[in-house]
Design a protein around this motif. Structure first.
Motif, PDB file in Angstrom:
ATOM      1  N   CYS A   1      -4.425  -3.296 -10.107  1.00 53.81           N
ATOM      2  CA  CYS A   1      -5.603  -3.538 -10.030  1.00 53.81           C
ATOM      3  C   CYS A   1      -6.322  -4.420 -11.048  1.00 53.81           C
ATOM      4  CB  CYS A   1      -6.619  -2.432  -9.463  1.00 53.81           C
ATOM      5  SG  CYS A   1      -6.191  -1.633  -7.901  1.00 53.81           S
TER       6      CYS A   1
ATOM      7  N   TRP B   1      -1.519  -1.396  -6.241  1.00 55.47           N
ATOM      8  CA  TRP B   1      -1.473  -1.940  -4.914  1.00 55.47           C
ATOM      9  C   TRP B   1      -0.317  -2.896  -4.816  1.00 55.47           C
ATOM     10  CZ3 TRP B   1      -1.797  -7.155  -3.474  1.00 55.47           C
ATOM     11  CH2 TRP B   1      -1.883  -8.224  -4.695  1.00 55.47           C
TER      12      TRP B   1
ATOM     13  N   CYS C   1      -9.282  -0.960  -6.734  1.00 53.61           N
ATOM     14  CA  CYS C   1      -9.146  -1.993  -5.561  1.00 53.61           C
ATOM     15  C   CYS C   1      -8.316  -1.475  -4.126  1.00 53.61           C
ATOM     16  CB  CYS C   1      -8.433  -3.368  -6.061  1.00 53.61           C
ATOM     17  SG  CYS C   1      -6.607  -3.185  -6.584  1.00 53.61           S
ATOM     18  N   ASN C   2      -8.509  -2.002  -3.310  1.00 58.23           N
ATOM     19  CA  ASN C   2      -7.815  -1.879  -1.941  1.00 58.23           C
ATOM     20  C   ASN C   2      -6.168  -1.956  -2.178  1.00 58.23           C
ATOM     21  OD1 ASN C   2      -6.445  -2.961   0.586  1.00 58.23           O
ATOM     22  ND2 ASN C   2      -8.177  -1.745   1.152  1.00 58.23           N
ATOM     23  N   ARG C   3      -5.781  -0.835  -1.823  1.00 55.50           N
ATOM     24  CA  ARG C   3      -4.308  -0.490  -2.149  1.00 55.50           C
ATOM     25  C   ARG C   3      -3.377  -1.503  -1.281  1.00 55.50           C
ATOM     26  NH1 ARG C   3      -4.629   4.086   1.320  1.00 55.50           N
ATOM     27  NH2 ARG C   3      -2.491   4.056   2.649  1.00 55.50           N
TER      28      ARG C   3
ATOM     29  N   GLY D   1       0.650  -1.068   0.136  1.00 54.00           N
ATOM     30  CA  GLY D   1       0.024   0.015   0.022  1.00 54.00           C
ATOM     31  C   GLY D   1       0.637   1.162  -0.123  1.00 54.00           C
TER      32      GLY D   1
ATOM     33  N   ASP E   1      -6.492   3.032   6.240  1.00 53.70           N
ATOM     34  CA  ASP E   1      -6.256   4.052   5.295  1.00 53.70           C
ATOM     35  C   ASP E   1      -5.188   5.121   6.108  1.00 53.70           C
ATOM     36  OD1 ASP E   1      -7.446   2.817   3.409  1.00 53.70           O
ATOM     37  OD2 ASP E   1      -9.130   4.097   3.189  1.00 53.70           O
TER      38      ASP E   1
ATOM     39  N   ASP F   1     -12.687  -4.692  -1.374  1.00 50.85           N
ATOM     40  CA  ASP F   1     -13.491  -4.463   0.121  1.00 50.85           C
ATOM     41  C   ASP F   1     -12.827  -3.375   0.504  1.00 50.85           C
ATOM     42  OD1 ASP F   1     -15.067  -6.782  -0.529  1.00 50.85           O
ATOM     43  OD2 ASP F   1     -13.461  -8.356   0.402  1.00 50.85           O
ATOM     44  N   ALA F   2     -13.505  -2.617   1.379  1.00 47.98           N
ATOM     45  CA  ALA F   2     -12.921  -1.638   2.006  1.00 47.98           C
ATOM     46  C   ALA F   2     -12.277  -1.979   3.345  1.00 47.98           C
ATOM     47  CB  ALA F   2     -14.133  -0.618   2.555  1.00 47.98           C
ATOM     48  N   VAL F   3     -11.035  -1.531   3.463  1.00 48.87           N
ATOM     49  CA  VAL F   3     -10.453  -1.867   4.923  1.00 48.87           C
ATOM     50  C   VAL F   3     -10.316  -0.635   5.787  1.00 48.87           C
ATOM     51  CG1 VAL F   3      -8.222  -2.745   5.708  1.00 48.87           C
ATOM     52  CG2 VAL F   3      -9.351  -3.830   3.711  1.00 48.87           C
TER      53      VAL F   3
END
Length: 359
Positions: free
Chosen positions: A339, A331, A346-348, A316, A359, A354-356
């Motif tokens: 991605c 990512w 997409c999530n890095r 990330g 950040d 999915d959101a994480v």
């Protein structure tokens, strides 16, 4: 040069972290390119499973016999010992003595013997005048098993960015001064492996310095060394780097499958919501925020797994100090992965849509 093998931490479907016991010792550099007078700098020497109670860790500069000695700051969880951490005082930061290449060894039974485990890491000054665009290590491969010439998939050169032509650049490979004074240095064979130090000087005074470690594989990228000869690989490392002496992969953090750690699937979040798990043993695990100076999302961390993987920013992140978020569409370690077309946002950290919440 002895290099290290690091293991990817994996997550089972039930959310419990597991590890592959074939790997273990590695380093994390917190703020690897921080300014001289700001930000604490740490070298964390860790194991992906807990160490024996009698094991100590010795962290020292590669180019000096005046080593800090056995490290007293241990990294522990409730009942387990994961490794040790070396921090730098304000005085050391101000005079620049922290900068350079470091090695870490495990001392078995309170210093009675040095085990084969060896890890390394780089700390360098952050400079607006001499940069490597976030590159700390470069891996090259021979064209054939009987040739030292570089393969077509190896980098042809290493380079730095220098902001002013009036300053002279000097290059050294290990301790030998080179004739090159240009920002770019050609790599012609695997004999080019080593630690390169670049200084920007004016009137004999050094104004900036940086380093790049070049790692050479024993065999072409399609092969691995079995101890006596180069053998064809049967495994494909989707999101990782092939190991030098095994038909296996060193995966970027948090990518893999429990049955075969070949970096082929996205890892889910751990049960407590964190995704940056560095080590696991039984019910206890180690995360970035457990380390001195660490944070839940591993910002500012250069992870040195060694072998052919070398050193890369934590998932990330990218940049000289591993503190720049991946741009949209990328990512992974050093933001090196694209991605999927279906999920360009997409999530890095893990390549998942999915959101994480880290950040």
């Amino acid at each position: 040069m002895e290099l290290i093998f690091m293991l990817l931490l994996l997550i089972t479907e039930a959310g419990a972290p597991v590890v592959n016991p074939e790997q273990g010792f590695y380093t994390i550099i917190q703020n690897p390119a921080a300014e001289r007078s700001s930000r604490n700098v740490y070298i964390h020497a860790l194991h992906t499973t807990s160490l024996e109670s009698g094991d100590d860790i010795w962290i020292h500069k590669n180019d000096s016999s005046d080593a800090p000695g056995v490290i007293s700051t241990e990294i522990e969880s409730e009942t387990l010992k994961w490794g040790a951490s070396l921090g730098f005082s304000q005085q050391e930061r101000s005079r620049g003595s922290r900068f350079g290449a470091y090695a870490a060894n495990i001392l078995a039974e309170a210093g009675s013997a040095i085990r084969d485990d060896c890890a390394y890491g780089l700390i360098r000054p952050r400079s607006a005048y001499l940069r490597t665009n976030g590159i700390y290590t470069v891996t090259v491969y021979p064209e054939t098993s009987v040739s030292n010439q570089l393969s077509s998939d190896s980098p042809e050169f290493i380079q730095v960015s220098s902001s002013a032509a009036k300053y002279r650049l000097t290059w050294r490979k290990d301790r030998k001064r080179l004739l090159n004074t240009k920002p770019r240095l050609a790599l012609e064979s695997t004999h080019g492996a080593g630690l390169y130090t670049v200084k920007r000087t004016r009137r004999g005074k050094s104004w900036a310095v940086t380093q790049i470690l070049v790692i050479a594989a024993t065999c072409p990228s399609t092969d691995y060394w079995d101890g006596s000869a180069c053998m064809s690989r049967t495994q494909t490392c989707t999101y990782g780097v092939p190991k030098d002496a095994a038909d296996d992969c060193t995966c970027m953090p948090f990518i893999g499958t429990r049955s075969s750690p070949l970096c082929g699937s996205t890892v889910e979040k751990s049960a407590d919501g964190g995704i940056h798990v560095l080590g696991s043993d039984g019910d206890e695990h180690l995360q970035c925020h457990d380390l001195p100076g660490g944070s839940s999302n591993c910002k500012g961390m250069l992870i040195c797994y060694g072998d052919l993987y070398g050193c890369k920013c934590a998932n990330g992140w990218q940049g000289e100090n591993c503190d720049k978020p991946c741009p949209l569409g990328s990512w992974g370690a050093d933001c090196s992965e694209d991605c999927p077309e279906a999920t360009p946002d997409c999530n890095r950290f893990i390549g998942s849509p999915d959101a994480v919440t880290v950040d």
